[in-house]
Design a protein around this motif. Structure first.
Motif, PDB file in Angstrom:
ATOM      1  N   GLY A   1      -3.691  -5.254 -10.472  1.00 16.58           N
ATOM      2  CA  GLY A   1      -4.332  -6.496 -10.017  1.00 16.58           C
ATOM      3  C   GLY A   1      -5.672  -6.196  -9.385  1.00 16.58           C
ATOM      4  N   TYR A   2      -6.011  -6.902  -8.285  1.00 23.28           N
ATOM      5  CA  TYR A   2      -7.250  -6.609  -7.550  1.00 23.28           C
ATOM      6  C   TYR A   2      -6.887  -6.324  -6.098  1.00 23.28           C
ATOM      7  CZ  TYR A   2      -6.685 -11.635  -6.636  1.00 23.28           C
ATOM      8  OH  TYR A   2      -6.176 -12.865  -6.311  1.00 23.28           O
ATOM      9  N   GLY A   3      -7.806  -5.720  -5.346  1.00 19.58           N
ATOM     10  CA  GLY A   3      -7.526  -5.386  -3.944  1.00 19.58           C
ATOM     11  C   GLY A   3      -6.419  -4.353  -3.858  1.00 19.58           C
ATOM     12  N   LEU A   4      -5.734  -4.264  -2.697  1.00 17.86           N
ATOM     13  CA  LEU A   4      -4.598  -3.356  -2.481  1.00 17.86           C
ATOM     14  C   LEU A   4      -4.881  -1.958  -3.072  1.00 17.86           C
ATOM     15  CD1 LEU A   4      -1.823  -6.052  -2.979  1.00 17.86           C
ATOM     16  CD2 LEU A   4      -2.665  -5.131  -0.822  1.00 17.86           C
ATOM     17  N   LEU A   5      -4.059  -1.491  -4.043  1.00 18.03           N
ATOM     18  CA  LEU A   5      -4.240  -0.115  -4.545  1.00 18.03           C
ATOM     19  C   LEU A   5      -5.116  -0.041  -5.796  1.00 18.03           C
ATOM     20  CD1 LEU A   5      -0.555   1.100  -4.077  1.00 18.03           C
ATOM     21  CD2 LEU A   5      -2.537   1.914  -2.783  1.00 18.03           C
TER      22      LEU A   5
ATOM     23  N   LEU B   1       0.827  -1.212   0.000  1.00  9.49           N
ATOM     24  CA  LEU B   1       0.000   0.000   0.000  1.00  9.49           C
ATOM     25  C   LEU B   1       0.862   1.265   0.000  1.00  9.49           C
ATOM     26  CD1 LEU B   1      -2.986  -0.806   2.419  1.00  9.49           C
ATOM     27  CD2 LEU B   1      -2.898  -0.953  -0.063  1.00  9.49           C
ATOM     28  N   ASN B   2       2.174   1.085  -0.088  1.00 11.58           N
ATOM     29  CA  ASN B   2       3.075   2.230  -0.091  1.00 11.58           C
ATOM     30  C   ASN B   2       3.196   2.789  -1.521  1.00 11.58           C
ATOM     31  OD1 ASN B   2       5.131   4.081   0.100  1.00 11.58           O
ATOM     32  ND2 ASN B   2       6.443   2.794   1.390  1.00 11.58           N
ATOM     33  N   ALA B   3       2.220   3.643  -1.867  1.00 11.09           N
ATOM     34  CA  ALA B   3       2.123   4.158  -3.243  1.00 11.09           C
ATOM     35  C   ALA B   3       3.396   4.880  -3.681  1.00 11.09           C
ATOM     36  CB  ALA B   3       0.923   5.087  -3.356  1.00 11.09           C
ATOM     37  N   GLU B   4       3.935   5.705  -2.783  1.00 10.19           N
ATOM     38  CA  GLU B   4       5.126   6.485  -3.150  1.00 10.19           C
ATOM     39  C   GLU B   4       6.293   5.596  -3.537  1.00 10.19           C
ATOM     40  OE1 GLU B   4       6.180   9.515  -0.205  1.00 10.19           O
ATOM     41  OE2 GLU B   4       4.037  10.039  -0.240  1.00 10.19           O
TER      42      GLU B   4
ATOM     43  N   GLU C   1      -8.205   0.088  -6.512  1.00 10.18           N
ATOM     44  CA  GLU C   1      -9.369   0.969  -6.624  1.00 10.18           C
ATOM     45  C   GLU C   1      -9.130   2.289  -5.896  1.00 10.18           C
ATOM     46  OE1 GLU C   1     -13.216  -1.647  -6.987  1.00 10.18           O
ATOM     47  OE2 GLU C   1     -11.878  -2.628  -5.572  1.00 10.18           O
ATOM     48  N   ASN C   2      -7.873   2.671  -5.793  1.00 15.50           N
ATOM     49  CA  ASN C   2      -7.499   3.866  -5.058  1.00 15.50           C
ATOM     50  C   ASN C   2      -7.236   5.037  -6.017  1.00 15.50           C
ATOM     51  OD1 ASN C   2      -5.794   5.799  -3.729  1.00 15.50           O
ATOM     52  ND2 ASN C   2      -5.443   4.297  -2.114  1.00 15.50           N
ATOM     53  N   GLY C   3      -8.188   5.963  -6.034  1.00 12.80           N
ATOM     54  CA  GLY C   3      -8.108   7.098  -6.961  1.00 12.80           C
ATOM     55  C   GLY C   3      -6.851   7.935  -6.780  1.00 12.80           C
ATOM     56  N   ASP C   4      -6.415   8.142  -5.530  1.00 13.17           N
ATOM     57  CA  ASP C   4      -5.204   8.936  -5.278  1.00 13.17           C
ATOM     58  C   ASP C   4      -3.984   8.279  -5.924  1.00 13.17           C
ATOM     59  OD1 ASP C   4      -6.662  10.678  -3.797  1.00 13.17           O
ATOM     60  OD2 ASP C   4      -6.196   9.717  -1.864  1.00 13.17           O
ATOM     61  N   PHE C   5      -3.936   6.965  -5.832  1.00  6.93           N
ATOM     62  CA  PHE C   5      -2.825   6.223  -6.426  1.00  6.93           C
ATOM     63  C   PHE C   5      -2.803   6.442  -7.946  1.00  6.93           C
ATOM     64  CE2 PHE C   5      -1.214   2.084  -8.208  1.00  6.93           C
ATOM     65  CZ  PHE C   5       0.117   2.290  -7.882  1.00  6.93           C
ATOM     66  N   VAL C   6      -3.985   6.328  -8.553  1.00  8.61           N
ATOM     67  CA  VAL C   6      -4.077   6.502 -10.006  1.00  8.61           C
ATOM     68  C   VAL C   6      -3.580   7.897 -10.402  1.00  8.61           C
ATOM     69  CG1 VAL C   6      -5.633   6.513 -11.995  1.00  8.61           C
ATOM     70  CG2 VAL C   6      -5.985   4.879 -10.144  1.00  8.61           C
ATOM     71  N   ASN C   7      -3.992   8.909  -9.648  1.00  5.44           N
ATOM     72  CA  ASN C   7      -3.523  10.271  -9.932  1.00  5.44           C
ATOM     73  C   ASN C   7      -2.008  10.363  -9.849  1.00  5.44           C
ATOM     74  OD1 ASN C   7      -5.932  11.560 -10.531  1.00  5.44           O
ATOM     75  ND2 ASN C   7      -6.429  11.891  -8.359  1.00  5.44           N
TER      76      ASN C   7
END
Lengths: 70, 446
Positions: free
Chosen positions: B80-84, B60-63, B86-92
């Motif tokens: 993949g699935y789960g984890l990041l 979960l450490n996007a950086e 479906e995380n909009g901030d990560f996608v940005n």
């Protein structure tokens, strides 16, 4: 002296009792988190909590002593 | 697209690597210290350890993940699935780094990730939703009042929840009073949002979902449905495609509603629209999963389409390669999720896999993240493998599954394989007339 051990590896999610507290048999004393699931850990006897050996966030292995009672 | 970073682990990382290898794309995986010995780490072209076992320190450490992506100059990230995933901030963050995210855009993720806003969007689009309320509940008092209006039993859900976590069935007001504070505090802890809402709990229902794809040119297709009604703790255990025991009319209604939902949000890439189908075959939108599903292999089996390849091509900007009427469903496919858990109470069973011998069924597809000698650690979900059977008929699938699981030997950890053998003998599973309470009913009988 009675002790409560972790039945599986995991992380301590919540400690629900404090040292010196009286607990009943079957009372949930700790919630362990393993594989994204919360697992309640019950006291197997009635008694008084002598020592809590873990803190929230600690990683424990199967068999580690979580709490001792007197 | 020459090089892809896979921001995931276990079987799904391996699954993505296998398509990348076939179509000539290099792979970079990130992994945690706990996963060092797993096959996906060895199979990737590059593997980078990014931290300790707990997901906050690694997956979960996007950086950190984006840092690795930049260092290895990847063109895209597959979540993949789960984890990041479906995380909009990560996608940005991924897009700001000039890297393609293999999935829909951040706005769609945020809109569909919040269940209350997803409900509202679907109501506006004319897609039927489960009866419930469309605003967050402020406090217990309001919850009690609204629950009375909707009528028990009800489901109390975290708006940010997912994967079966953050929802609880309340059959009575007492249940609601008991569960409300727990669901609120869990919603805050896990999903960083205290928002909870209520939906009618539909009894004797089936959980049927439709696989859809949208491309960047505005084309949409569906890839038929999957019946995922066999669940424990609101998490799927067995899935099949197509759904048995459903009228052609309802099937068409599901596809139409799914495409309507996808178009309403201008969806791109792979997505799944989950529906509840009641006894009278009324359909209700439940949620939209904005990523590849765990159970996507059964759709691949019946359609012959590699969903990961489609995801990559659509992310590149290519159109969906075929027209709707060129996509056909052949035979029956059933997936069993092998979990490291006690088959009776479903408690986790982490530990070292000392022996791993799969049944001898030639055309079974085994998607697993582990090998004999690997340790299943307590940091991640208990899924150790997915076994998929694809045959001309459902009976043949069940026969192959029975043979396979009777022959399978896994030692060192407990698994839910004994449960599969029970399910396979259950008349309501055999005749395809099961609902979401099958496992509960089986437990009561046992």
């Amino acid at each position: 002296m009675n002790k409560i051990q972790a039945e599986m590896a995991g992380t301590i999610f919540q400690v629900l009792v404090s040292e010196g507290e009286k607990v009943e048999e079957g009372q949930v004393v700790i919630v362990l988190e393993s594989m994204k699931m919360e697992i309640p850990v019950e006291s197997n006897v009635s008694g008084e909590i002598e020592t809590i050996h873990v803190a929230e966030g600690d990683f424990v292995n199967e068999g580690d002593v979580l709490v001792t009672l007197r | 697209m020459k090089r892809i970073l896979i921001a995931n682990r276990g079987e799904i990382a391996r699954r993505i690597i296998s398509t990348c290898k076939r179509i000539g794309i290099e792979t970079v995986v990130v992994y945690s210290e706990a996963d060092y010995e797993l096959p996906f780490v060895k199979e990737a072209d590059v593997a980078v350890c990014i931290g300790k076992g707990p997901v906050q320190d690694s997956y979960l450490n996007a950086e950190k993940i984006i840092e690795v992506a930049k260092e290895y100059k990847v063109d895209a990230i597959h979540p993949g699935y789960g984890l990041l995933s479906e995380n909009g901030d990560f996608v940005n963050q991924v897009e700001q780094a000039g890297i393609t995210f293999i999935g829909p855009n951040a706005e769609i993720l945020s809109l569909m990730g919040d269940k209350i806003s997803a409900r509202k969007t679907m109501i506006q689009a004319g897609v039927p939703v489960v009866p419930g309320i469309d605003e967050g509940i402020k406090d217990l008092e309001e919850a009690i009042r609204v629950a009375k209006e909707i009528g028990y039993p009800i489901m109390l859900k975290a708006s940010g929840g997912g994967g079966g976590i953050g929802m609880v069935l309340c059959e009575t007001e007492q249940d609601l009073v008991a569960h409300f504070p727990k669901v609120v505090s869990r919603a805050k802890a896990y999903f960083n949002s205290e928002n909870v809402f209520l939906e009618k709990y539909i009894e004797n229902a089936r959980h049927i979902e439709v696989q859809i794809f949208g491309d960047k040119l505005g084309n949409f297709v569906h890839l038929f449905e999957r019946n995922c009604s066999i669940q424990r703790r609101n998490q799927k255990v067995v899935e099949e495609a197509l759904s048995p025991n459903i009228s052609e009319e309802t099937r068409k209604k599901l596809y139409l509603a799914a495409l309507k939902a996808a178009k309403a949000v201008s969806y791109t890439n792979a997505g799944t629209i989950e529906f509840i189908v009641d006894e009278k075959e009324n359909i209700y939108f439940l949620e939209m999963n904005t990523r590849l599903q765990v159970e996507h292999p059964i759709t691949e089996k019946i359609t012959g389409i590699d969903l990961v390849e489609w995801q990559i091509n659509i992310a590149k900007g290519l159109p969906i390669p075929v027209k709707q009427d060129e996509i056909t469903a052949n035979g029956c496919a059933i997936e069993f999720r092998v979990y490291a858990e006690n088959p009776k109470n479903f408690y986790p069973s982490p530990g070292k896999i000392t022996e791993l011998k799969w049944g001898n069924v030639t055309n079974a597809r085994i998607d697993t993240g582990y090998e004999a000698g690997n340790t299943v650690t307590p940091f991640y979900d208990p899924l150790i493998a997915k076994v998929i059977f694809h045959e001309h008929t459902r009976e043949e699938c069940l026969q192959q599954a029975r043979k396979f699981f009777n022959e399978t030997v896994i030692s060192g950890i407990q698994t839910n394989i004994p449960l599969f053998l029970h399910i396979l003998e259950e008349p309501n599973f055999q005749n395809g007339q099961y609902t979401t309470n099958l496992l509960k009913v089986m437990k009561t009988k046992a």
